[in-house]
Design an enzyme around this catalytic site. Sequence first.
Site, short mmCIF file in Angstrom:
data_model
loop_
_atom_site.label_atom_id
_atom_site.label_comp_id
_atom_site.label_asym_id
_atom_site.label_seq_id
_atom_site.Cartn_x
_atom_site.Cartn_y
_atom_site.Cartn_z
N CYS A 85 0.83 -1.22 0.00
CA CYS A 85 0.00 0.00 0.00
C CYS A 85 0.86 1.27 0.00
O CYS A 85 0.32 2.37 -0.14
CB CYS A 85 -0.94 0.00 1.20
SG CYS A 85 -1.89 -1.52 1.30
N HIS A 335 -8.98 3.92 -1.56
CA HIS A 335 -7.66 3.30 -1.36
C HIS A 335 -7.26 2.52 -2.63
O HIS A 335 -7.29 1.30 -2.64
CB HIS A 335 -7.71 2.40 -0.12
CG HIS A 335 -6.40 1.82 0.28
ND1 HIS A 335 -5.19 2.30 -0.15
CD2 HIS A 335 -6.12 0.76 1.10
CE1 HIS A 335 -4.21 1.57 0.39
NE2 HIS A 335 -4.75 0.63 1.14
#
Lengths: 387, 73
Positions: A85, A335
Amino acid sequence: MRSVSVVGIGETKMGRFPEQSIRDLILTAGGKAIADSGLDRKDIQAVYVGNFNAQLLCKQGHIGPLVSEVLGLGHIPTIRTEGACASGSLAFRMGLIAVMSGIYDVVLVGGVEKMTHQPTEVVTDGIASAMDYNMEAKEGFTFPANFAMIANRYFHEHRNVKKEMGLCAVNAHHNASLNPDAQMPKEVTLEKVLSAPLIADPLSLFDCSLVTDGAAFVVLATTDIAKKLGKHRIVEVVGSGHAGDTLTLFTKKSITSFASAKNAAKQAYEQSGLKPSDIDLAEVHDCFTITQIINIEDLGFAEPGRGADAVAEGITSIDGKKPINTSGGLKAKGHPIGATGISQIYEVVTQLRGDAGTRQIKKADIGLTHNLGGTAATCLVHIFKGR
Amino acid sequence: MENPVIFTYSILYSSTDEFVDKIPYVSCILEQEDGFRFASLLEGFVEGMDIKIGQEVKYIGEDEQGKVRYSLE
């Protein structure tokens, strides 16, 4: 080392876009960033692009040349970075180092991810490759499970902060409602958040960030070039920190405070000569609401165990003393894994330029981004100063 | 050696294809006497059961894949 500034920014709207390919997302965000800088595409000397999961979810590797082809950048070098991420922030830091050191004067950095076309089970399994696949995922661990275990341990070491976690989600959705690029731009009540179905106890639906298609790009140049462009307020990168930790959750010394984040923050604060109280706003990695509470502590905005108090007291609200995730964050802006770090930088630069519209905070001179990879195995912290 | 204790845990209501049939199930980190920790899927969970950090779990042998298994009971 040379001073470096962000001279151009661009992003797609975040969301679920079945009709858009990775190419489309890159074209929109990358094209906007170059246009915003006022530079010509011929001025760009290299590309650094973060992507985590396209090889699995889209059968697409080699994202670097894809970016240069889509944007018509010719024969310049391109590199794809992967740090789960934190892939986007990793691209940013690689580009930053290259300009700081004098290798290049202008680079394009960005991130892209396309996820929503796959079923949830496939996405969950794909994301699980950011933990130890054999030792954790094959034991039935998922990312919600890892952060739920972190939350339960946090409750054990400090106190139960389920309600304050819910407030993080309420704040995120409120801020997203003011952000035209957000995936979930709608208000939610604390009652709705707290009564949502459980995903991994104690995390329920609203404690988890979104699955998102999106891309974000920025143009980095020497501050000397930024001054000549004179198009926007100069936003200088004054601190860059990057640190790591073990890949697995069970080998970490502490799972209620992240060593990677504390080390990366320390580097960025020391480089910039700034301290936590100097930061006007921060975009932090709220992959889960418990993470936001821990991040507040790791960045020095609250004492260990007191992050939830800062949320409950309204300090981290958009009109509070330390606004956190004015964009809506991973929770409600979205996200898009490999693009998330750049999407955070997009928000901070937008705020420092005074261009954030209805979500503009009053004093926005110094902003911070905090981007985690995996179970806090990678962390990058950047500090930006408006000149 | 004594049985390990629960360092932390979560009850899962959503998972990957491979584990979806086991829902709800317990993921946990177990800690041995000597401080060594490891990831484990705990057997023996039924809805409503009380689980606590520090609680001892019981060794129940190896599963068909040769993985060491522990149970809540």
